[in-house]
Design an enzyme around this catalytic site. Structure first.
Site, short mmCIF file in Angstrom:
data_model
loop_
_atom_site.label_atom_id
_atom_site.label_comp_id
_atom_site.label_asym_id
_atom_site.label_seq_id
_atom_site.Cartn_x
_atom_site.Cartn_y
_atom_site.Cartn_z
N SER A 54 0.62 0.25 -5.41
CA SER A 54 0.27 -1.03 -4.65
C SER A 54 0.43 -0.71 -2.96
O SER A 54 -0.18 -1.51 -2.52
CB SER A 54 0.80 -2.27 -5.40
N LYS A 96 6.27 -5.28 -0.96
CA LYS A 96 4.99 -5.56 -0.33
C LYS A 96 5.41 -5.83 1.46
O LYS A 96 6.34 -5.54 1.97
CB LYS A 96 4.62 -6.85 -0.71
#
Length: 191
Positions: A54, A96
């Site tokens: 990701s 993230k």
């Protein structure tokens, strides 16, 4: 002569007892100091292993990332910071990039992410994100996205099941990739 021997014997016994107590006290001091050092290190830095794709191309699966945990108490998050988020309900941490702060409006149009109607000039991303209607970031929350913007590669704030993340879920800030070694690039600041 017997008196002196008894006196010396008692004196040696006393010195041995003092030395035992002194040694025990030194061990207790050392143990407490070691425990404090471990607590300080544990709460100020950490290592996180990246699992998944990701955050490509910034991180690859298996990268070891140095995490700094002290700043979360003294500074506000900024757009572009890469954070380690503690997802206690899932039992794991995620990494993230912050792209929205409290009060910001995030929107994706034609593969471009807009923060408060300003396009984010990003440096390191992969893929083409699908369009997303404007979302306002609530108070005490951040909007996070993985650097891999291909559909299905990152479960992040774009997904309604995740949404904006509470700021108290920030475990720390990713500083460097230790394996392989390298700094973490940030998008250009909009301010």
């Amino acid at each position: 002569m017997e008196k002196t021997m008894n006196g010396n014997f008692k004196k040696n016994e006393f010195n041995a007892e003092v030395q035992k107590k002194s040694t025990l006290f030194e061990w207790v001091k050392f143990s407490i100091s070691l425990l404090l050092i471990i607590i300080i290190i544990h709460n100020s830095i950490g290592l996180t292993t990246v699992s998944g794709y990701s955050m490509m191309p910034t991180f690859q699966d298996g990268n070891l990332v140095l995490e700094e945990k002290v700043s979360k108490y003294f500074k506000d998050p900024k757009i572009g910071d890469v954070v380690v988020i503690n997802r206690q309900e899932q039992g794991y941490k995620i990494i993230k990039r912050i792209l929205g702060l409290p009060g910001d409006t995030i929107e994706i149009k034609s593969g471009i992410i807009y923060v408060n109607q300003n396009p984010i000039p990003e440096i390191t991303t992969e893929g083409f994100p699908p369009d997303m209607q404007a979302v306002r970031v609530p108070k005490n929350h951040i909007f996070v996205i993985g650097d891999n913007r291909n559909p299905g590669e990152s479960i992040d704030s774009r997904d309604p099941s995740v949404g904006p993340i509470q700021t108290d879920e920030i475990d720390g800030y990713a500083l460097y990739s230790l394996k392989p070694f390298g700094s973490i690039p940030k998008p250009i600041n909009l301010n």
